[in-house]
Design an enzyme around this catalytic site. Structure first.
Site, PDB file in Angstrom:
ATOM      1  N   LYS A 183      -3.515  -3.345  19.977  1.00  0.00           N
ATOM      2  CA  LYS A 183      -2.371  -3.818  19.133  1.00  0.00           C
ATOM      3  C   LYS A 183      -1.731  -2.641  18.190  1.00  0.00           C
ATOM      4  CE  LYS A 183      -1.391  -5.577  15.334  1.00  0.00           C
ATOM      5  NZ  LYS A 183      -0.104  -5.181  15.048  1.00  0.00           N
ATOM      6  N   GLY A 235      -7.048   1.601   9.725  1.00  0.00           N
ATOM      7  CA  GLY A 235      -6.190   1.154   9.079  1.00  0.00           C
ATOM      8  C   GLY A 235      -6.650   1.147   7.441  1.00  0.00           C
ATOM      9  N   SER A 236      -6.098   0.390   6.756  1.00  0.00           N
ATOM     10  CA  SER A 236      -6.470   0.043   5.374  1.00  0.00           C
ATOM     11  C   SER A 236      -7.800  -0.444   5.210  1.00  0.00           C
ATOM     12  CB  SER A 236      -5.435  -0.913   4.578  1.00  0.00           C
ATOM     13  OG  SER A 236      -5.510  -2.140   4.999  1.00  0.00           O
ATOM     14  N   VAL A 239      -7.629  -4.415   5.133  1.00  0.00           N
ATOM     15  CA  VAL A 239      -7.767  -5.120   6.276  1.00  0.00           C
ATOM     16  C   VAL A 239      -9.065  -4.902   6.939  1.00  0.00           C
ATOM     17  CG1 VAL A 239      -6.331  -5.526   8.582  1.00  0.00           C
ATOM     18  CG2 VAL A 239      -5.133  -5.145   6.567  1.00  0.00           C
ATOM     19  N   GLY A 240      -9.613  -3.860   6.832  1.00  0.00           N
ATOM     20  CA  GLY A 240     -10.773  -3.445   7.541  1.00  0.00           C
ATOM     21  C   GLY A 240     -12.018  -4.368   7.035  1.00  0.00           C
ATOM     22  N   GLU A 257     -12.282   2.572  10.952  1.00  0.00           N
ATOM     23  CA  GLU A 257     -11.780   3.871  10.471  1.00  0.00           C
ATOM     24  C   GLU A 257     -10.843   3.628   9.323  1.00  0.00           C
ATOM     25  OE1 GLU A 257     -12.973   6.662  10.942  1.00  0.00           O
ATOM     26  OE2 GLU A 257     -14.054   6.644  12.932  1.00  0.00           O
ATOM     27  N   CYS A 296      -4.793   9.807   6.310  1.00  0.00           N
ATOM     28  CA  CYS A 296      -6.164   9.188   5.916  1.00  0.00           C
ATOM     29  C   CYS A 296      -7.124  10.404   5.398  1.00  0.00           C
ATOM     30  CB  CYS A 296      -6.991   8.614   6.954  1.00  0.00           C
ATOM     31  SG  CYS A 296      -7.080   9.382   8.562  1.00  0.00           S
ATOM     32  N   GLU A 394      -5.481   5.460  -2.786  1.00  0.00           N
ATOM     33  CA  GLU A 394      -4.836   6.170  -1.721  1.00  0.00           C
ATOM     34  C   GLU A 394      -3.205   5.912  -1.828  1.00  0.00           C
ATOM     35  OE1 GLU A 394      -5.417   4.524   2.020  1.00  0.00           O
ATOM     36  OE2 GLU A 394      -5.690   6.702   3.015  1.00  0.00           O
TER      37      GLU A 394
HETATM   38  P1  NAD Z   1      -2.628  -1.666   7.636  1.00  0.00           P
HETATM   39  O1  NAD Z   1      -4.359  -2.050   7.583  1.00  0.00           O
HETATM   40  O2  NAD Z   1      -1.908  -2.278   6.790  1.00  0.00           O
HETATM   41  O3  NAD Z   1      -2.332  -1.881   9.197  1.00  0.00           O
HETATM   42  C1  NAD Z   1      -3.242  -1.388  10.328  1.00  0.00           C
HETATM   43  C2  NAD Z   1      -3.080  -2.412  11.601  1.00  0.00           C
HETATM   44  O4  NAD Z   1      -3.712  -3.523  11.104  1.00  0.00           O
HETATM   45  C3  NAD Z   1      -1.760  -2.704  11.922  1.00  0.00           C
HETATM   46  O5  NAD Z   1      -1.739  -2.694  13.215  1.00  0.00           O
HETATM   47  C4  NAD Z   1      -1.638  -3.941  11.243  1.00  0.00           C
HETATM   48  O6  NAD Z   1      -0.551  -4.667  12.003  1.00  0.00           O
HETATM   49  C5  NAD Z   1      -2.971  -4.541  11.324  1.00  0.00           C
HETATM   50  N1  NAD Z   1      -2.979  -5.836  10.497  1.00  0.00           N
HETATM   51  C6  NAD Z   1      -2.614  -5.774   9.378  1.00  0.00           C
HETATM   52  N2  NAD Z   1      -3.106  -7.008   8.842  1.00  0.00           N
HETATM   53  C7  NAD Z   1      -4.106  -7.472   9.880  1.00  0.00           C
HETATM   54  C8  NAD Z   1      -4.920  -8.538  10.005  1.00  0.00           C
HETATM   55  N3  NAD Z   1      -4.956  -9.619   8.737  1.00  0.00           N
HETATM   56  N4  NAD Z   1      -5.727  -8.703  10.654  1.00  0.00           N
HETATM   57  C9  NAD Z   1      -5.576  -7.896  11.895  1.00  0.00           C
HETATM   58  N5  NAD Z   1      -4.916  -7.144  12.011  1.00  0.00           N
HETATM   59  C10 NAD Z   1      -4.143  -6.589  10.797  1.00  0.00           C
HETATM   60  O7  NAD Z   1      -2.820  -0.161   7.498  1.00  0.00           O
HETATM   61  P2  NAD Z   1      -1.521   0.896   7.449  1.00  0.00           P
HETATM   62  O8  NAD Z   1      -1.055   0.673   6.157  1.00  0.00           O
HETATM   63  O9  NAD Z   1      -0.678   0.414   8.669  1.00  0.00           O
HETATM   64  O10 NAD Z   1      -2.184   2.448   7.785  1.00  0.00           O
HETATM   65  C11 NAD Z   1      -2.558   3.001   6.771  1.00  0.00           C
HETATM   66  C12 NAD Z   1      -4.012   3.019   6.524  1.00  0.00           C
HETATM   67  O11 NAD Z   1      -4.697   3.293   7.664  1.00  0.00           O
HETATM   68  C13 NAD Z   1      -4.449   4.004   5.227  1.00  0.00           C
HETATM   69  O12 NAD Z   1      -5.355   3.282   4.597  1.00  0.00           O
HETATM   70  C14 NAD Z   1      -4.945   5.206   6.169  1.00  0.00           C
HETATM   71  O13 NAD Z   1      -5.854   5.851   5.505  1.00  0.00           O
HETATM   72  C15 NAD Z   1      -5.537   4.473   7.208  1.00  0.00           C
HETATM   73  N6  NAD Z   1      -6.076   5.341   8.337  1.00  0.00           N
HETATM   74  C16 NAD Z   1      -7.264   5.762   8.530  1.00  0.00           C
HETATM   75  C17 NAD Z   1      -7.602   6.682   9.564  1.00  0.00           C
HETATM   76  C18 NAD Z   1      -8.961   6.862  10.095  1.00  0.00           C
HETATM   77  O14 NAD Z   1      -9.220   7.513  11.014  1.00  0.00           O
HETATM   78  N7  NAD Z   1     -10.011   6.904   8.978  1.00  0.00           N
HETATM   79  C19 NAD Z   1      -6.616   6.996  10.405  1.00  0.00           C
HETATM   80  C20 NAD Z   1      -5.247   6.655  10.227  1.00  0.00           C
HETATM   81  C21 NAD Z   1      -4.911   5.831   9.103  1.00  0.00           C
END
Ligand code: NAD
Length: 495
Positions: A183, A235-236, A239-240, A257, A296, A394
């Site tokens: 996704k 992602g964030s 949400v993680g 991640e 990130c 962040e």
């Molecule tokens: P986000 O967590 O808002 O979204 C990431 C993904 O999660 C998107 O596809 C989103 O649609 C999905 N999502 C959102 N809510 C959800 C839920 N309740 N259930 C399941 N999926 C859901 O993150 P973002 O703002 O899009 O991305 C930025 C973040 O990603 C930053 O914190 C960055 O540090 C992190 N990031 C980490 C790495 C790494 O390798 N450690 C790499 C790139 C980005």
């Protein structure tokens, strides 16, 4: 709706790719994808929901037995072929990526397309390394282990480097014999859809599925689906945590991640013997200004030894100020746009708050309230306390805080005083110090005297609240996407 680029994914309106075919959501709902550099819509993409996720899970489960039984070398060949096709089409894919993500073609998107191809090629080559072990138990008994895929993987990725992260998720899952439902982020699904177009007809139906949609709809449905054996999320941290909670209920495997607030630490010897220019450039590179700081691993907390502050800081400012900021599709632009209005507003808030607390601008200013494109300038702040929000959270924008330090012990304490532990950058040529600090700093990845990006083959992942598990290497794939199965055979009981 005007299309910005005639080579956008033709399958955009469908959005989802399930069981080897494009699928348009039954209710006809769509997401509007916008170009953040121009604040203009690009196109509509199908908005998949739990219905599409369920179809994709069924398709993946049906495809699993044959896919996991296929020789690893054959699976590897398919990944390498996708890597080759991406390389051939890198320029076109890079333009789509720049349009949707705001990452400049010149400095980011072109490199990301080639980097994603590199990841596919790497895993294509190492897929055969899915090896087990034997135990020397003596005559009459044989005990060995194999590495088995978890089954069906659900991967969720963000918008900041979607193609690179998509390539990692696809490669790790498929190389190890899992089927995948990916996704992409709602802000930037188009480069992934271009990749799916390139993959059409390559993998058996159901092995590789994509569902576009919102996080709280398609994303949550994927993470919570009982037919998903493993969730791989980038992602964030917020949400993680939700994903880890929901996976715990069914003991689904999870790789996370997450975010970072990485320290960059510069000692005096790093600028000695004519190294000032290169060190200043690498410090600016580590900050990832060229991706608008939306990385990130961005080295967003710069700790500079007080003895070199006056010499180094003007150079770091000069290097960062030289970036040409503007439309990501402009071939001369180094730094494009942050992804959307919400993110732009958050960056604005962080900087305005620090300004109100008394921070000093060494570069940049509080971003304008209503800009033509979401293109903030590189910003460097001093006079910031390590306890302020801007130094702890962040920002995910082109904002670096610079803080002086005096002793090694003091800087290690400040560097580790965060709930993140993703990356760190250390600038010194003192081998003893390098050895001490690379051990003492809490981070999954430490770069010394450089500020580069991830390398296929190098295990990459965070500690503390930056995540769990690692990616980019075959070791990471084996740990995270397979389990060990032990087999013990009593040979002598069979005459
Ligand atoms: P986000 O967590 O808002 O979204 C990431 C993904 O999660 C998107 O596809 C989103 O649609 C999905 N999502 C959102 N809510 C959800 C839920 N309740 N259930 C399941 N999926 C859901 O993150 P973002 O703002 O899009 O991305 C930025 C973040 O990603 C930053 O914190 C960055 O540090 C992190 N990031 C980490 C790495 C790494 O390798 N450690 C790499 C790139 C980005």
């Amino acid at each position: 709706m005007t299309l910005l680029d005639p080579k956008l994914p033709q399958a955009g309106l469908a959005g989802s790719f399930i069981n080897g075919a494009w699928h348009r959501p039954a209710d006809g709902r769509t997401l509007t994808i916008e170009n953040p550099s121009r604040r203009a819509p690009i196109c509509e993409v199908g908005r998949g929901t739990a219905t599409e996720i369920d179809l994709a899970v069924q398709a993946a489960r049906a495809a699993l037995p044959a896919w996991r039984a296929m020789a690893a070398s054959e699976r590897g060949k398919l990944l390498s072929e996708l890597g080759r096709r991406l390389e051939e089409n890198a320029e076109e894919v890079a333009r789509v990526l720049a349009a949707e993500s705001g990452n400049a073609v010149k400095t980011q998107s072109r490199g990301e397309a080639m980097g994603a191809a590199g990841v596919l090629n790497y895993y294509g080559g190492v897929a055969v390394e899915q090896k087990g072990e034997t135990l020397p138990l003596g005559p009459g008994i044989l005990s060995y282990s194999t590495r088995e895929p978890h089954g069906v993987v659900g991967s969720i990725i963000p918008w900041n480097s979607p193609l690179q992260l998509g390539a990692v998720k696809i490669s790790m899952a498929l190389a190890t014999g899992n089927c995948l439902i990916l996704k992409p982020a709602e802000d930037a699904p188009l480069a992934i859809l271009k990749l799916v177009e390139l993959a059409e007809g390559l993998f058996p139906p159901g092995v590789f599925n994509v569902v576009t949609g919102l996080g709280e709809e398609a994303g949550a449905a994927l993470a919570n689906h009982p037919g998903i054996d493993k969730v791989s999320f980038t992602g964030s941290s917020e949400v993680g945590k939700l994903i880890a909670h929901s996976a715990a209920d069914r003991i689904a495997k999870v790789t996370l991640e997450l975010g970072g607030k990485s320290p960059t630490i510069v000692f005096p010897d790093a600028i000695a013997e004519g190294r000032l220019e290169t060190t200043a450039q690498q410090v600016a590179n580590a900050m990832r200004f060229a991706r608008q700081g939306q990385s990130c691993t961005a080295g967003s907390r710069l700790f500079v030894h007080k003895d070199i502050w006056d010499e180094l800081m003007p150079k770091v400012v000069e290097k960062s100020a030289s970036l040409n900021v503007g439309d990501a599709l402009d071939p001369d632009v180094d730094m494009g746009a942050v992804v959307n209005a919400e993110r732009y507003g958050e960056i604005r808030e962080f900087v305005a708050e620090a300004e109100a607390l008394g921070a000093t601008f060494l570069l940049g200013e509080t971003p304008a309230e209503d800009p033509e494109g979401f293109t903030p300038n590189p910003t460097i702040l001093s006079g910031v306390d390590n306890t302020w929000r801007i130094a702890r959270e962040e920002v995910f924008g082109p904002v670096m805080v610079a803080i002086p330090f005096e002793t090694e012990a003091e800087v290690v304490e400040m560097a580790n005083d965060t709930h993140y532990g993703l990356a760190a950058f250390l600038f010194t040529h003192d081998v003893s110090r390098i050895t001490r600090l690379t051990r003492a700093i809490d981070a999954g990845w430490i770069q010394v005297n450089q500020g580069g990006g991830q390398i296929p083959g190098m295990s990459y992942g965070g500690t503390k609240q930056s995540g769990m598990g690692c990616e980019y290497s075959i070791e990471g794939a084996l740990e995270a996407y397979t389990y060990r199965k032990s087999v013990t055979i009593n040979i002598e009981s069979h005459p």
